[in-house]
Design a protein around this motif. Structure first.
Motif, PDB file in Angstrom:
ATOM      1  N   LEU A 276       0.844  -1.194   0.000  1.00  0.00           N
ATOM      2  CA  LEU A 276       0.000   0.000   0.000  1.00  0.00           C
ATOM      3  C   LEU A 276       0.880   1.244   0.000  1.00  0.00           C
ATOM      4  O   LEU A 276       1.849   1.332   0.742  1.00  0.00           O
ATOM      5  N   GLU A 277       0.559   2.174  -0.875  1.00  0.00           N
ATOM      6  CA  GLU A 277       1.210   3.481  -0.864  1.00  0.00           C
ATOM      7  C   GLU A 277       0.212   4.489  -0.340  1.00  0.00           C
ATOM      8  O   GLU A 277      -0.999   4.318  -0.491  1.00  0.00           O
ATOM      9  N   VAL A 278       0.705   5.548   0.266  1.00  0.00           N
ATOM     10  CA  VAL A 278      -0.167   6.562   0.839  1.00  0.00           C
ATOM     11  C   VAL A 278      -1.147   7.080  -0.215  1.00  0.00           C
ATOM     12  O   VAL A 278      -2.334   7.267   0.064  1.00  0.00           O
ATOM     13  N   ILE A 279      -0.699   7.267  -1.440  1.00  0.00           N
ATOM     14  CA  ILE A 279      -1.577   7.793  -2.490  1.00  0.00           C
ATOM     15  C   ILE A 279      -2.727   6.840  -2.802  1.00  0.00           C
ATOM     16  O   ILE A 279      -3.805   7.277  -3.235  1.00  0.00           O
ATOM     17  N   ASP A 280      -2.549   5.531  -2.551  1.00  0.00           N
ATOM     18  CA  ASP A 280      -3.631   4.579  -2.783  1.00  0.00           C
ATOM     19  C   ASP A 280      -4.839   4.910  -1.904  1.00  0.00           C
ATOM     20  O   ASP A 280      -5.976   4.616  -2.270  1.00  0.00           O
ATOM     21  N   LEU A 281      -4.596   5.496  -0.763  1.00  0.00           N
ATOM     22  CA  LEU A 281      -5.669   5.916   0.135  1.00  0.00           C
ATOM     23  C   LEU A 281      -6.096   7.356  -0.129  1.00  0.00           C
ATOM     24  O   LEU A 281      -7.278   7.649  -0.283  1.00  0.00           O
ATOM     25  N   THR A 282      -5.129   8.261  -0.210  1.00  0.00           N
ATOM     26  CA  THR A 282      -5.463   9.687  -0.274  1.00  0.00           C
ATOM     27  C   THR A 282      -6.186  10.093  -1.539  1.00  0.00           C
ATOM     28  O   THR A 282      -6.967  11.048  -1.523  1.00  0.00           O
ATOM     29  N   GLU A 283      -5.985   9.377  -2.638  1.00  0.00           N
ATOM     30  CA  GLU A 283      -6.658   9.765  -3.879  1.00  0.00           C
ATOM     31  C   GLU A 283      -8.163   9.542  -3.810  1.00  0.00           C
ATOM     32  O   GLU A 283      -8.904  10.011  -4.670  1.00  0.00           O
ATOM     33  N   HIS A 284      -8.631   8.867  -2.763  1.00  0.00           N
ATOM     34  CA  HIS A 284     -10.062   8.638  -2.582  1.00  0.00           C
ATOM     35  C   HIS A 284     -10.686   9.604  -1.570  1.00  0.00           C
ATOM     36  O   HIS A 284     -11.874   9.484  -1.254  1.00  0.00           O
ATOM     37  N   LEU A 285      -9.908  10.540  -1.081  1.00  0.00           N
ATOM     38  CA  LEU A 285     -10.379  11.517  -0.092  1.00  0.00           C
ATOM     39  C   LEU A 285     -10.402  12.906  -0.710  1.00  0.00           C
ATOM     40  O   LEU A 285      -9.778  13.146  -1.737  1.00  0.00           O
ATOM     41  N   ASN A 286     -11.102  13.832  -0.051  1.00  0.00           N
ATOM     42  CA  ASN A 286     -11.035  15.205  -0.548  1.00  0.00           C
ATOM     43  C   ASN A 286      -9.643  15.769  -0.244  1.00  0.00           C
ATOM     44  O   ASN A 286      -8.830  15.139   0.433  1.00  0.00           O
ATOM     45  N   PHE A 287      -9.386  16.965  -0.724  1.00  0.00           N
ATOM     46  CA  PHE A 287      -8.043  17.544  -0.652  1.00  0.00           C
ATOM     47  C   PHE A 287      -7.518  17.654   0.782  1.00  0.00           C
ATOM     48  O   PHE A 287      -6.409  17.195   1.084  1.00  0.00           O
ATOM     49  N   CYS A 288      -8.291  18.260   1.668  1.00  0.00           N
ATOM     50  CA  CYS A 288      -7.814  18.472   3.040  1.00  0.00           C
ATOM     51  C   CYS A 288      -7.629  17.164   3.791  1.00  0.00           C
ATOM     52  O   CYS A 288      -6.621  16.969   4.477  1.00  0.00           O
ATOM     53  N   ARG A 289      -8.569  16.257   3.662  1.00  0.00           N
ATOM     54  CA  ARG A 289      -8.439  14.965   4.351  1.00  0.00           C
ATOM     55  C   ARG A 289      -7.264  14.169   3.785  1.00  0.00           C
ATOM     56  O   ARG A 289      -6.514  13.542   4.535  1.00  0.00           O
ATOM     57  N   GLY A 290      -7.114  14.181   2.481  1.00  0.00           N
ATOM     58  CA  GLY A 290      -5.996  13.471   1.863  1.00  0.00           C
ATOM     59  C   GLY A 290      -4.650  14.013   2.307  1.00  0.00           C
ATOM     60  O   GLY A 290      -3.725  13.253   2.598  1.00  0.00           O
ATOM     61  N   ASN A 291      -4.534  15.339   2.361  1.00  0.00           N
ATOM     62  CA  ASN A 291      -3.271  15.932   2.808  1.00  0.00           C
ATOM     63  C   ASN A 291      -3.006  15.639   4.276  1.00  0.00           C
ATOM     64  O   ASN A 291      -1.853  15.405   4.666  1.00  0.00           O
ATOM     65  N   ALA A 292      -4.043  15.644   5.108  1.00  0.00           N
ATOM     66  CA  ALA A 292      -3.850  15.318   6.525  1.00  0.00           C
ATOM     67  C   ALA A 292      -3.293  13.905   6.660  1.00  0.00           C
ATOM     68  O   ALA A 292      -2.324  13.668   7.395  1.00  0.00           O
ATOM     69  N   VAL A 293      -3.881  12.953   5.933  1.00  0.00           N
ATOM     70  CA  VAL A 293      -3.397  11.567   5.972  1.00  0.00           C
ATOM     71  C   VAL A 293      -1.962  11.492   5.465  1.00  0.00           C
ATOM     72  O   VAL A 293      -1.113  10.815   6.049  1.00  0.00           O
ATOM     73  N   LYS A 294      -1.676  12.194   4.372  1.00  0.00           N
ATOM     74  CA  LYS A 294      -0.325  12.194   3.798  1.00  0.00           C
ATOM     75  C   LYS A 294       0.703  12.650   4.833  1.00  0.00           C
ATOM     76  O   LYS A 294       1.737  11.996   5.037  1.00  0.00           O
TER      77      LYS A 294
END
Length: 141
Positions: free
Chosen positions: A86-104
């Motif tokens: 699993l890469e971080v982008i595999d998860l974050t690309e399914h979230l909105n911008f702010c949530r994805g960046n927080a996870v990143k």
């Protein structure tokens, strides 16, 4: 072993439904008795899938980067350390911008370089606070 970690390969036989798919070698089991020594990550319909492959089931497209060389653009180590390929982008690309960046920023905290952990945690908090403000505004609170 014929293929190294991070080498780009194509599935050529073995798992018929995935023939022709390309991906990256994530793991190599160097034991000579391992029948499927390569863990290969491919993407199918936008989802990451890890396959255990034999040497004759894959072909090299692009060799691994030299030891110690790491691309700042394609699969950097501070985003590819998670288990099962699993890469971080595999998860974050399914979230909105702010949530994805927080996870990143949470996922890479302390992994990008010396002294970056606290900065990454503060960045994650900033995006979480911004998402809370957006959600409260949207809900009329």
């Amino acid at each position: 072993m014929k293929y190294g970690v991070d080498g780009k390969v194509r599935v050529v036989r073995g798992v018929g439904q995935f023939n022709g798919y390309s991906g990256r070698v994530l793991t190599v089991n160097a034991l000579s008795t391992a029948p499927y020594p390569y863990g290969v990550k491919i993407h199918v319909n936008g989802k990451a899938k890890t396959l255990n492959m034999a040497e004759d089931e894959i072909e090299l497209i692009e060799p691994s980067k030299a030891d110690g060389e790491q691309s700042a653009v394609d699969h950097p180590g501070h985003y590819t350390w998670l288990p099962n390929g699993l890469e971080v982008i595999d998860l974050t690309e399914h979230l909105n911008f702010c949530r994805g960046n927080a996870v990143k920023y949470l996922a890479r905290a302390g992994r990008k370089g010396h002294g970056t952990e606290l900065e990454d945690l503060k960045k994650a908090r900033w995006y979480i606070d911004r998402e809370i403000q957006r959600t409260e505004k949207e809900q009329g609170k």
